[in-house]
Design a protein around this motif. Structure first.
Motif, PDB file in Angstrom:
ATOM      1  N   PRO A   1      23.300  12.607  -0.604  1.00  0.00           N
ATOM      2  CA  PRO A   1      24.010  12.528   0.596  1.00  0.00           C
ATOM      3  C   PRO A   1      25.502  12.382   0.705  1.00  0.00           C
ATOM      4  CG  PRO A   1      23.011  10.356   0.546  1.00  0.00           C
ATOM      5  CD  PRO A   1      22.490  11.057  -0.711  1.00  0.00           C
ATOM      6  N   ALA A   2      26.093  12.922   1.476  1.00  0.00           N
ATOM      7  CA  ALA A   2      27.879  12.947   1.519  1.00  0.00           C
ATOM      8  C   ALA A   2      27.949  11.460   2.175  1.00  0.00           C
ATOM      9  CB  ALA A   2      28.136  14.009   2.298  1.00  0.00           C
ATOM     10  N   THR A   3      28.835  10.910   1.778  1.00  0.00           N
ATOM     11  CA  THR A   3      29.438   9.485   2.342  1.00  0.00           C
ATOM     12  C   THR A   3      30.451   9.886   3.174  1.00  0.00           C
ATOM     13  OG1 THR A   3      28.992   8.413   0.060  1.00  0.00           O
ATOM     14  CG2 THR A   3      30.613   7.472   1.707  1.00  0.00           C
ATOM     15  N   ILE A   4      30.179   9.529   4.361  1.00  0.00           N
ATOM     16  CA  ILE A   4      31.244   9.675   5.610  1.00  0.00           C
ATOM     17  C   ILE A   4      31.674   8.395   6.012  1.00  0.00           C
ATOM     18  CG2 ILE A   4      31.701  10.895   7.621  1.00  0.00           C
ATOM     19  CD1 ILE A   4      29.070  12.860   6.772  1.00  0.00           C
TER      20      ILE A   4
ATOM     21  N   GLY B   1      31.748   1.607  17.664  1.00  0.00           N
ATOM     22  CA  GLY B   1      30.480   2.315  16.926  1.00  0.00           C
ATOM     23  C   GLY B   1      30.049   3.500  17.945  1.00  0.00           C
ATOM     24  N   THR B   2      30.652   3.704  19.096  1.00  0.00           N
ATOM     25  CA  THR B   2      29.942   4.768  19.864  1.00  0.00           C
ATOM     26  C   THR B   2      30.364   6.370  19.136  1.00  0.00           C
ATOM     27  OG1 THR B   2      30.255   3.729  21.822  1.00  0.00           O
ATOM     28  CG2 THR B   2      30.429   6.045  22.326  1.00  0.00           C
ATOM     29  N   ALA B   3      31.292   6.662  18.495  1.00  0.00           N
ATOM     30  CA  ALA B   3      31.465   7.814  18.040  1.00  0.00           C
ATOM     31  C   ALA B   3      30.579   8.016  16.854  1.00  0.00           C
ATOM     32  CB  ALA B   3      33.024   7.780  17.650  1.00  0.00           C
ATOM     33  N   ALA B   4      30.420   7.084  16.068  1.00  0.00           N
ATOM     34  CA  ALA B   4      29.646   7.240  14.701  1.00  0.00           C
ATOM     35  C   ALA B   4      28.049   7.302  15.108  1.00  0.00           C
ATOM     36  CB  ALA B   4      29.750   5.703  13.939  1.00  0.00           C
ATOM     37  N   ALA B   5      27.787   6.451  16.332  1.00  0.00           N
ATOM     38  CA  ALA B   5      26.239   6.807  16.800  1.00  0.00           C
ATOM     39  C   ALA B   5      26.209   8.242  17.105  1.00  0.00           C
ATOM     40  CB  ALA B   5      26.361   5.872  17.746  1.00  0.00           C
TER      41      ALA B   5
ATOM     42  N   ARG C   1      25.278   9.488   4.451  1.00  0.00           N
ATOM     43  CA  ARG C   1      25.576   8.033   4.651  1.00  0.00           C
ATOM     44  C   ARG C   1      26.693   7.966   5.466  1.00  0.00           C
ATOM     45  NH1 ARG C   1      28.796   4.400   0.726  1.00  0.00           N
ATOM     46  NH2 ARG C   1      27.829   2.501   1.410  1.00  0.00           N
ATOM     47  N   LEU C   2      26.594   7.438   6.739  1.00  0.00           N
ATOM     48  CA  LEU C   2      27.651   7.230   7.687  1.00  0.00           C
ATOM     49  C   LEU C   2      28.027   5.677   7.794  1.00  0.00           C
ATOM     50  CD1 LEU C   2      29.434   8.746   9.621  1.00  0.00           C
ATOM     51  CD2 LEU C   2      27.773   8.292  11.385  1.00  0.00           C
TER      52      LEU C   2
ATOM     53  N   ALA D   1      21.799   3.933   7.539  1.00  0.00           N
ATOM     54  CA  ALA D   1      21.442   5.111   6.804  1.00  0.00           C
ATOM     55  C   ALA D   1      20.721   4.827   5.810  1.00  0.00           C
ATOM     56  CB  ALA D   1      22.911   5.400   5.814  1.00  0.00           C
ATOM     57  N   ALA D   2      20.321   3.407   5.142  1.00  0.00           N
ATOM     58  CA  ALA D   2      19.140   3.226   4.399  1.00  0.00           C
ATOM     59  C   ALA D   2      18.933   1.910   4.529  1.00  0.00           C
ATOM     60  CB  ALA D   2      19.704   3.493   3.068  1.00  0.00           C
ATOM     61  N   PRO D   3      17.726   1.538   4.310  1.00  0.00           N
ATOM     62  CA  PRO D   3      17.154  -0.046   4.817  1.00  0.00           C
ATOM     63  C   PRO D   3      18.001  -0.858   3.802  1.00  0.00           C
ATOM     64  CG  PRO D   3      15.381   1.661   4.172  1.00  0.00           C
ATOM     65  CD  PRO D   3      16.390   2.183   4.074  1.00  0.00           C
TER      66      PRO D   3
END
Length: 265
Positions: A53-56, A64-68, A78-79, A99-101
């Motif tokens: 996955p790309a790391t963003i 966190g609104t924009a990321a969500a 991966r965000l 992005a992952a557990p």
């Protein structure tokens, strides 16, 4: 944006106190976040089978609104949200999907030399939405973004436009432009009622030149509307987006220059 708290006993002591205040707005509009994420999704292209996955990184993620919002368009990558405000990070961790557990999705970092907790060249893309206008030292901040991005990595930046169509008229009338602020305590001499901490403002030409000098190739510069424009004027504000130099908001897609890419004049 929200109105500053009323009845406060004393004004903020400095920028850190200002941004730790829960009443200070720490998110750009969802429409703008969606537009940025869509541009980035197209730039990244579909994820190849078996590819990592790309790391963003959402630098200055606020609550966190924009990321969500972006996560819905950037699935499979991966965000990670980053902010210096502990109050904003507490809110962001309730919004940014994992992005992952067990993986952190919101971390603290500062836009200084080595202040972001990421290795050099470790990020594939950076979302930098409505942040640069708040910075005392934008040069150091963009240098740090350049450090953490891999060569060819994407920078998606948005910021208010000092030369927006209505600001040109306001200046001719001797009125302080929208988005600009002369105080962290009160509004003086401009339309609006919200103090949000803007320290730097850019025109389209200045933003392009600034990013180019910092080691980025500007791929595209587009315009976006501003949610607080009075309703009767919103059609005109949307029309201005077709000419970014007049638009309310500037959206820049840039890439970290590679050793073999030509520098813009």
């Amino acid at each position: 944006m929200t109105r500053p708290p009323t009845g406060a006993a004393r004004p903020p002591a400095g920028l850190r106190d200002f941004y730790e205040n829960p009443a200070v707005p720490v998110a750009s509009g969802p429409a703008r976040s969606t537009r940025q994420a869509a541009l980035l999704a197209r730039a990244l292209g579909p994820r190849r089978t078996g590819a990592p996955p790309a790391t963003i990184l959402d630098i200055g993620c606020g609550d966190g609104t924009a990321a969500a919002t972006a996560a819905h368009l950037l699935g499979g990558h991966r965000l990670v949200g980053v902010d210096w405000s502990q109050d904003a990070l507490r809110r962001a961790r309730t919004r940014i999907p994992a992005a992952a557990p067990g993986e952190l999705t919101a971390v603290r970092g500062e836009l200084t030399d080595g202040g972001l907790p990421f290795a050099t060249g470790s990020a594939d893309a950076v979302l930098f939405s409505e942040v640069i206008e708040h910075l005392v030292d934008p040069d150091a901040a963009v240098d740090e973004l350049h450090r953490i991005l891999r060569p060819g990595g994407h920078l998606m930046l948005s910021t208010p436009n000092l030369a927006a169509w209505y600001n040109r008229g306001l200046l001719l009338a001797g009125i302080q432009p929208v988005f600009s602020e002369v105080s962290l305590r009160h509004i003086h001499g401009r339309p609006g009622t919200q103090v949000v901490g803007h320290l730097r403002l850019y025109t389209a030409r200045a933003l392009r030149a600034f990013l180019t000098a910092a080691g980025f190739d500007v791929i595209r510069l587009t315009g976006a509307p501003y949610h607080d424009v009075p309703r009767p004027l919103r059609p005109l504000d949307r029309a201005a987006c077709h000419l970014p130099s007049l638009s309310s908001i500037l959206l820049a897609h840039a890439r970290r220059r590679t050793p073999h890419s030509p520098q813009d004049p």
